[in-house]
Structure formats: structure tokens, C-alpha cells
Motif scaffolding. Structure first.
Motif, PDB file in Angstrom:
ATOM      1  N   ARG A 146       0.858  -1.181   0.000  1.00  0.00           N
ATOM      2  CA  ARG A 146       0.000   0.000   0.000  1.00  0.00           C
ATOM      3  C   ARG A 146       0.902   1.241   0.000  1.00  0.00           C
ATOM      4  O   ARG A 146       2.081   1.171   0.349  1.00  0.00           O
ATOM      5  CB  ARG A 146      -0.914  -0.012   1.214  1.00  0.00           C
ATOM      6  N   HIS A 147       0.328   2.366  -0.380  1.00  0.00           N
ATOM      7  CA  HIS A 147       1.083   3.617  -0.490  1.00  0.00           C
ATOM      8  C   HIS A 147       1.876   3.891   0.799  1.00  0.00           C
ATOM      9  O   HIS A 147       1.317   3.897   1.893  1.00  0.00           O
ATOM     10  CB  HIS A 147       0.146   4.784  -0.792  1.00  0.00           C
ATOM     11  N   GLY A 148       3.174   4.092   0.647  1.00  0.00           N
ATOM     12  CA  GLY A 148       4.032   4.427   1.771  1.00  0.00           C
ATOM     13  C   GLY A 148       4.399   3.270   2.678  1.00  0.00           C
ATOM     14  O   GLY A 148       5.025   3.475   3.720  1.00  0.00           O
ATOM     15  N   MET A 149       4.048   2.041   2.307  1.00  0.00           N
ATOM     16  CA  MET A 149       4.254   0.890   3.186  1.00  0.00           C
ATOM     17  C   MET A 149       5.303  -0.101   2.676  1.00  0.00           C
ATOM     18  O   MET A 149       5.426  -1.187   3.223  1.00  0.00           O
ATOM     19  CB  MET A 149       2.934   0.140   3.382  1.00  0.00           C
ATOM     20  N   VAL A 150       6.082   0.251   1.654  1.00  0.00           N
ATOM     21  CA  VAL A 150       7.025  -0.695   1.061  1.00  0.00           C
ATOM     22  C   VAL A 150       8.022  -1.211   2.089  1.00  0.00           C
ATOM     23  O   VAL A 150       8.228  -2.426   2.219  1.00  0.00           O
ATOM     24  CB  VAL A 150       7.763  -0.081  -0.152  1.00  0.00           C
ATOM     25  N   GLU A 151       8.653  -0.321   2.822  1.00  0.00           N
ATOM     26  CA  GLU A 151       9.689  -0.749   3.770  1.00  0.00           C
ATOM     27  C   GLU A 151       9.108  -1.570   4.922  1.00  0.00           C
ATOM     28  O   GLU A 151       9.706  -2.567   5.354  1.00  0.00           O
ATOM     29  CB  GLU A 151      10.480   0.447   4.295  1.00  0.00           C
ATOM     30  N   GLU A 152       7.949  -1.172   5.421  1.00  0.00           N
ATOM     31  CA  GLU A 152       7.320  -1.932   6.508  1.00  0.00           C
ATOM     32  C   GLU A 152       6.888  -3.313   6.025  1.00  0.00           C
ATOM     33  O   GLU A 152       7.044  -4.307   6.734  1.00  0.00           O
ATOM     34  CB  GLU A 152       6.131  -1.155   7.081  1.00  0.00           C
ATOM     35  N   LEU A 153       6.350  -3.390   4.802  1.00  0.00           N
ATOM     36  CA  LEU A 153       5.986  -4.682   4.230  1.00  0.00           C
ATOM     37  C   LEU A 153       7.222  -5.547   4.064  1.00  0.00           C
ATOM     38  O   LEU A 153       7.223  -6.727   4.447  1.00  0.00           O
ATOM     39  CB  LEU A 153       5.285  -4.498   2.881  1.00  0.00           C
ATOM     40  N   ASN A 164      -2.900  -7.069   6.023  1.00  0.00           N
ATOM     41  CA  ASN A 164      -3.945  -6.341   5.291  1.00  0.00           C
ATOM     42  C   ASN A 164      -3.768  -4.833   5.340  1.00  0.00           C
ATOM     43  O   ASN A 164      -4.233  -4.131   4.440  1.00  0.00           O
ATOM     44  CB  ASN A 164      -5.328  -6.743   5.784  1.00  0.00           C
ATOM     45  N   ASN A 165      -3.110  -4.325   6.374  1.00  0.00           N
ATOM     46  CA  ASN A 165      -2.833  -2.891   6.448  1.00  0.00           C
ATOM     47  C   ASN A 165      -1.645  -2.492   5.577  1.00  0.00           C
ATOM     48  O   ASN A 165      -1.475  -1.321   5.264  1.00  0.00           O
ATOM     49  CB  ASN A 165      -2.563  -2.463   7.894  1.00  0.00           C
ATOM     50  N   LEU A 166      -0.827  -3.461   5.220  1.00  0.00           N
ATOM     51  CA  LEU A 166       0.409  -3.174   4.493  1.00  0.00           C
ATOM     52  C   LEU A 166       0.332  -3.454   2.999  1.00  0.00           C
ATOM     53  O   LEU A 166       1.080  -2.851   2.226  1.00  0.00           O
ATOM     54  CB  LEU A 166       1.561  -3.995   5.078  1.00  0.00           C
ATOM     55  N   ALA A 167      -0.540  -4.393   2.587  1.00  0.00           N
ATOM     56  CA  ALA A 167      -0.500  -4.822   1.182  1.00  0.00           C
ATOM     57  C   ALA A 167      -1.839  -5.336   0.700  1.00  0.00           C
ATOM     58  O   ALA A 167      -2.662  -5.808   1.479  1.00  0.00           O
ATOM     59  CB  ALA A 167       0.544  -5.925   1.021  1.00  0.00           C
ATOM     60  N   GLU A 168      -1.998  -5.260  -0.620  1.00  0.00           N
ATOM     61  CA  GLU A 168      -3.067  -5.979  -1.302  1.00  0.00           C
ATOM     62  C   GLU A 168      -2.480  -7.331  -1.662  1.00  0.00           C
ATOM     63  O   GLU A 168      -1.310  -7.428  -2.038  1.00  0.00           O
ATOM     64  CB  GLU A 168      -3.489  -5.239  -2.564  1.00  0.00           C
ATOM     65  N   ARG A 169      -3.297  -8.396  -1.546  1.00  0.00           N
ATOM     66  CA  ARG A 169      -2.762  -9.745  -1.747  1.00  0.00           C
ATOM     67  C   ARG A 169      -3.570 -10.532  -2.755  1.00  0.00           C
ATOM     68  O   ARG A 169      -4.782 -10.443  -2.806  1.00  0.00           O
ATOM     69  CB  ARG A 169      -2.794 -10.536  -0.425  1.00  0.00           C
ATOM     70  N   THR A 170      -2.850 -11.358  -3.494  1.00  0.00           N
ATOM     71  CA  THR A 170      -3.447 -12.410  -4.316  1.00  0.00           C
ATOM     72  C   THR A 170      -2.797 -13.702  -3.843  1.00  0.00           C
ATOM     73  O   THR A 170      -1.575 -13.781  -3.749  1.00  0.00           O
ATOM     74  CB  THR A 170      -3.158 -12.195  -5.809  1.00  0.00           C
ATOM     75  N   PHE A 171      -3.601 -14.706  -3.537  1.00  0.00           N
ATOM     76  CA  PHE A 171      -3.086 -15.953  -2.963  1.00  0.00           C
ATOM     77  C   PHE A 171      -3.561 -17.126  -3.794  1.00  0.00           C
ATOM     78  O   PHE A 171      -4.719 -17.189  -4.200  1.00  0.00           O
ATOM     79  CB  PHE A 171      -3.579 -16.107  -1.526  1.00  0.00           C
TER      80      PHE A 171
END
Length: 123
Positions: free
Chosen positions: A39-46, A107-114
């Protein structure tokens, strides 16, 4: 005969274990692939969360592969490629503290496809 379950909009079908003889039951390995887009601004945390999963997941008895990949074209897109000995190993993985931490934050950090995959032609 196969077992079928539904989880959300995804249908999972699992065939029974392969039996070579009455004494030997061979389990079917299961591969999972997750595509995660930060998600926007969450690359490093993800990235930090995903990195924290690698060593403990690889140490699990039923884990055969746990690899983290990053997209060449998009530094915020990651792929998790996992291989487990069977469904029980996946269930054990999902019961670990590191997976519970991942589940509480992802879910707060990324959109997921599984995807959960069964082998067809694997070398």
C-alpha cells in the motif's frame, strides 16, 4: 473422490493421499504463491514483515521451500513462494506465532493475491 471446501470466493479442492500399499501413505506436497503489492508508503514496513517470516518459516518441519522475491519493475511488489509437505504442514505453519503476527498486520500493508497449488507435472 476429492474433498472440496470454499474459502471466500476461492474454491479449494484436495484429493486424498496417494496409497502405494496398505502400509505406506504418500502425502501430496502443496505449493502456495502469494503476490503482495505494498500500500502507499508501506514498502519498507511490508519488506520488514516479509523478511521476518523467512527464517522461522524455513525452520518448520513441514516446510520444503520458503522464498521471497521482489518484482524487477515494481519495488513494492513481492512474491512469496512456499512449498509444504502436505495440508497438515500448512495448518501447522498458520498456527505459528510468526504467521499470526503476519496475519494481524498484512492487510494494512499490502493488497494480496493468494494461490494454493497441487502438483500436476513437477520435476
Amino acid at each position: 473422490m476429492s474433498g472440496e471446501t470454499r474459502r471466500g470466493a476461492v474454491r479449494f479442492i484436495r484429493t486424498p493421499p496417494i496409497r502405494d500399499s496398505p502400509e505406506i501413505v504418500m502425502s501430496t506436497p502443496v505449493k502456495t504463491i502469494a503476490i503482495l503489492i505494498a500500500r502507499h508508503g508501506m514498502v519498507e514496513e511490508l519488506r520488514a514483515l516479509l523478511d521476518s517470516m523467512v527464517a522461522p518459516s524455513r525452520a518448520e518441519p513441514g516446510n520444503l521451500q520458503y522464498d521471497l522475491w521482489r518484482d524487477h519493475a515494481d519495488a513494492g511488489r513481492f512474491v512469496l513462494e512456499e512449498l509444504y509437505t502436505d495440508d497438515a504442514a500448512i495448518a501447522a505453519h498458520r498456527a505459528t506465532p510468526h504467521f499470526e503476527e503476519y496475519s494481524s498486520r498484512i492487510n494494512n500493508l499490502a493488497e494480496r493475491t493468494f494461490m494454493m497449488l497441487d502438483p500436476l507435472e513437477v520435476a
